[in-house]
Every structure is written in C-alpha cells, then in structure tokens.
Design a protein around this motif. Structure first.
Motif, PDB file in Angstrom:
ATOM      1  N   GLY A  59      -0.943   4.417  37.536  1.00  0.00           N
ATOM      2  CA  GLY A  59      -1.980   5.220  36.888  1.00  0.00           C
ATOM      3  C   GLY A  59      -1.539   6.785  36.841  1.00  0.00           C
ATOM      4  O   GLY A  59      -2.102   7.114  36.170  1.00  0.00           O
ATOM      5  N   GLY A  60      -0.618   7.016  37.567  1.00  0.00           N
ATOM      6  CA  GLY A  60      -0.468   8.582  37.456  1.00  0.00           C
ATOM      7  C   GLY A  60      -1.615   9.327  37.989  1.00  0.00           C
ATOM      8  O   GLY A  60      -1.584  10.482  37.179  1.00  0.00           O
ATOM      9  N   ALA A  61      -2.075   9.057  39.062  1.00  0.00           N
ATOM     10  CA  ALA A  61      -3.440   9.783  39.081  1.00  0.00           C
ATOM     11  C   ALA A  61      -3.494  10.981  40.213  1.00  0.00           C
ATOM     12  O   ALA A  61      -4.196  11.732  40.495  1.00  0.00           O
ATOM     13  CB  ALA A  61      -4.443   8.799  39.911  1.00  0.00           C
ATOM     14  N   ASP A 121      -2.464  14.809  41.776  1.00  0.00           N
ATOM     15  CA  ASP A 121      -2.136  16.176  41.171  1.00  0.00           C
ATOM     16  C   ASP A 121      -0.937  16.510  40.840  1.00  0.00           C
ATOM     17  O   ASP A 121      -0.837  17.329  40.161  1.00  0.00           O
ATOM     18  CB  ASP A 121      -2.901  17.113  42.634  1.00  0.00           C
ATOM     19  N   SER A 122       0.219  15.952  41.417  1.00  0.00           N
ATOM     20  CA  SER A 122       1.429  16.460  41.193  1.00  0.00           C
ATOM     21  C   SER A 122       1.838  15.938  39.791  1.00  0.00           C
ATOM     22  O   SER A 122       2.696  16.589  39.107  1.00  0.00           O
ATOM     23  CB  SER A 122       2.497  16.033  42.156  1.00  0.00           C
ATOM     24  N   TYR A 123       1.020  14.805  39.308  1.00  0.00           N
ATOM     25  CA  TYR A 123       1.320  14.340  37.959  1.00  0.00           C
ATOM     26  C   TYR A 123       1.014  15.428  36.844  1.00  0.00           C
ATOM     27  O   TYR A 123       1.651  15.626  36.040  1.00  0.00           O
ATOM     28  CB  TYR A 123       0.593  12.983  37.773  1.00  0.00           C
ATOM     29  N   ARG A 124      -0.468  16.192  37.268  1.00  0.00           N
ATOM     30  CA  ARG A 124      -0.743  17.189  36.268  1.00  0.00           C
ATOM     31  C   ARG A 124      -0.068  18.370  36.515  1.00  0.00           C
ATOM     32  O   ARG A 124       0.080  18.963  35.512  1.00  0.00           O
ATOM     33  CB  ARG A 124      -2.515  17.197  36.751  1.00  0.00           C
ATOM     34  N   THR A 125       0.303  18.946  37.712  1.00  0.00           N
ATOM     35  CA  THR A 125       0.964  20.070  37.904  1.00  0.00           C
ATOM     36  C   THR A 125       2.320  20.035  37.498  1.00  0.00           C
ATOM     37  O   THR A 125       2.725  21.280  36.985  1.00  0.00           O
ATOM     38  CB  THR A 125       0.933  20.371  39.458  1.00  0.00           C
ATOM     39  N   ASP A 156       8.181  17.522  41.575  1.00  0.00           N
ATOM     40  CA  ASP A 156       8.221  15.997  40.938  1.00  0.00           C
ATOM     41  C   ASP A 156       6.897  15.454  40.646  1.00  0.00           C
ATOM     42  O   ASP A 156       5.984  15.642  41.554  1.00  0.00           O
ATOM     43  CB  ASP A 156       8.790  15.302  41.873  1.00  0.00           C
ATOM     44  N   PRO A 157       6.462  14.897  39.318  1.00  0.00           N
ATOM     45  CA  PRO A 157       5.200  14.101  39.312  1.00  0.00           C
ATOM     46  C   PRO A 157       4.994  13.206  40.621  1.00  0.00           C
ATOM     47  O   PRO A 157       3.786  12.978  40.683  1.00  0.00           O
ATOM     48  CB  PRO A 157       5.391  13.670  37.885  1.00  0.00           C
ATOM     49  N   LEU A 158       5.960  12.615  40.917  1.00  0.00           N
ATOM     50  CA  LEU A 158       5.843  11.874  41.985  1.00  0.00           C
ATOM     51  C   LEU A 158       5.532  12.058  43.243  1.00  0.00           C
ATOM     52  O   LEU A 158       5.374  11.353  44.481  1.00  0.00           O
ATOM     53  CB  LEU A 158       6.754  10.694  41.840  1.00  0.00           C
ATOM     54  N   ARG A 159       5.607  13.419  43.756  1.00  0.00           N
ATOM     55  CA  ARG A 159       5.489  14.125  44.874  1.00  0.00           C
ATOM     56  C   ARG A 159       4.399  13.645  45.838  1.00  0.00           C
ATOM     57  O   ARG A 159       4.618  13.007  46.822  1.00  0.00           O
ATOM     58  CB  ARG A 159       5.772  15.506  44.845  1.00  0.00           C
ATOM     59  N   ASP A 160       3.298  13.756  45.296  1.00  0.00           N
ATOM     60  CA  ASP A 160       2.225  13.425  46.145  1.00  0.00           C
ATOM     61  C   ASP A 160       1.985  12.078  46.435  1.00  0.00           C
ATOM     62  O   ASP A 160       1.707  11.509  47.528  1.00  0.00           O
ATOM     63  CB  ASP A 160       0.907  14.046  45.469  1.00  0.00           C
TER      64      ASP A 160
END
Length: 305
Positions: A189-191, A193-197, A249-253
C-alpha cells in the motif's frame, strides 16, 4: 546538488530531477529491465571468484559463486535479487555477489525467479521457495552446512527472503540460520511517511515501486500477508534478522517498522539506517563508500554464522 547525499549519488539524483523525474510506469517493461541492467556497471569491479556454476529449472534459475579459498565448511547465502518484481537478473547483481563470495569465503547462490507482468503472484514466491528447498537439500554436496545458511535479498528480493522464511516456518521445515533484508519491499500500500517524503526525487520512486507491486500482485489484495509481509500476523520464531535501510528511500520506514514488529514478536533482530544514500545503494559499490562498507558488513555477518 543534494548535499546530504554522498556526492556521486547526489549527481545521479540531480540528473534525474533535471530530466523531469521520468515516471517508470510510463516506460515499457523491457525498457525498465534494460535500464536496470545498464546500471550494473556502477557496482564496481567484477572480481574473480573460485568458480561459477549455473543451472535452470522449469520456473527458476540458480547461479552459484564458489570461493577460491578452501575450507572444511563454508557459510552459504541464498540471495534473491531486487527489481520491483518486474526486472532484475543475474547480471544486475553479479558484482556485489562476487564481493560477498570473496569477503565471506562463502557459497553464494543467486536465485532468479519469474518476473511480472508475464508471471503474477504467486510465481516469484513459489520459485523462491522451491529454489530454497532444493538448495538446502543439497547444500552439503557443495561443502556448505545448513547451520551456516543465510537467506538475503534486496528490495523485492528482501520481500521474497522474508516470505520464504515464513513459509518454511509454516511447513515446519528447517529454518536458515539468519535473514538479511536490504531495504525490503514490505507494504504494497505504500502507506509510510517515507513514501511521501522520498517518493519523487530519489531515482527509485513511489511510482516505480507501486507499479511493480501492481504488475505482480494482480488480483491479490494489498493487505494479504504475502503481499504486505510487514503486516503478517505471525512473525514469531523467525531466525535472527538483520535489516539495512537507506536514509533517502521510500521504503525506509517500513523496513524499520518490521524491525520493531520482529522485536515485539520475540525475534532477535537488528536494524541499521545508512545515511546519505538512496534505495538500491548496495549495488553502487563502484561509486558509494556506504555500499562498500555495507557489503563488508554483510560478509562479516555471513562469516560469523
């Protein structure tokens, strides 16, 4: 210039932004695969190893890197490549796997699974499981030991390594001695915060990641535990797990959220965030000090098994 990034990575990111942040989802699958392969040259020197063998099964293929240095028993690594489930192959990951083979004096098994959109869920998951069971069954033939086996992977490959361990547990099969997950894809779902940042500017974008998920998962709901293993209901009793994340990275979180979930489930786990780098940095040893350091670190973990 992105001054908080390593200089060579900052140049690549600046070029991506200057080009208008091209959307991966607007490219053909073949173009995405060719682009990924073209980036392999950033992985540094193609080191010599003791020997390389390759074999192809009906749905997956394996390349074995053998170390040159003899040992009574070698640690072993089964490695699943990244590529958002739609790209990646032996050559995209060849350089860093040679490095791991040499630095850990380890048997390194690279597994290539079927790719989407030609093959949708559960193709890659089933291929990863079948390859793992086959390698584990024959490990002693190559001078390996089941007590010194690590499952690992980057991005989509980290996802496959985790789900494979969960499947092994569910069937009460022997587990590997350790897992190593490099910035794994864990939430379809890419939910976070790092996806947005970090989802637009840093080369590996939210669009790239989520379009890969979409192509592979097909009709599978994104909250299914094998689509989003971050939310798997039973993470207990997994082997010791090391997670590496990247600052930009969008996947960091979600990688770091998995670390916390593993601890809560009683799993021995560690997590390290590498500063100044982006998703995919492990494949940039030719230009990234952090990549070289991380390869050495993973090799050290593998040697200690």
């Amino acid at each position: 210039m992105q001054t908080a990034l390593e200089p060579a990575i900052a140049e690549i990111v600046d070029g991506f932004i200057a080009a208008g942040r091209p959307k991966a989802s607007e490219l053909s699958w073949q173009a995405r695969r060719e682009g990924y392969l073209a980036s392999a040259s950033l992985g540094g020197e193609r080191e010599q190893v003791g020997a390389i063998e390759e074999w192809h099964e009906p749905h997956y293929a394996v390349r074995l890197y053998r170390p040159a240095q003899a040992a009574p028993s070698h640690p072993a690594l089964i490695y699943f490549h990244g590529g958002c489930f739609i790209s990646g192959e032996f050559e995209t990951h060849d350089r860093q796997l040679r490095m791991l083979c040499n630095r850990a004096n380890a048997l390194v098994f690279a597994v290539h699974t079927r790719l989407a959109p030609e093959h949708v869920y559960p193709a890659a998951h089933d291929d990863a499981m079948a390859a793992t069971l086959s390698i584990m069954d024959r490990l002693a033939e190559w001078g390996g030991h089941s007590g010194r086996l690590m499952l690992a992977g980057d991005s989509a490959g980290g996802h496959l390594a985790l789900v494979t361990a969960l499947r092994l547990k569910a069937m009460q099969a022997p587990q590997p001695a350790a897992l190593c997950l490099l910035y794994p894809m864990l939430d379809a779902g890419g939910a976070s915060d790092s996806y947005r940042t970090y989802g637009e500017d840093y080369l590996i974008t939210a669009d790239m990641l989520l379009s890969g998920y979409h192509a592979y998962l097909g009709a599978l709901p994104i909250d299914h535990p094998e689509a989003s293993p971050l939310h798997h209901p039973d993470l207990a009793d997994l082997p010791p797990t090391h997670i590496l994340t990247a600052e930009y990275d969008p996947l960091r979180d979600e990688g770091e959220a998995l670390y916390r979930a593993l601890l809560a489930a009683g799993v021995e786990a560690s997590c390290q965030r590498q500063l100044g780098v982006i998703h995919g940095f492990f494949q940039l040893a030719g230009i990234s000090p952090a990549a070289r350091q991380s390869i050495n670190q993973v090799a050290a973990w593998l040697r200690r098994l």
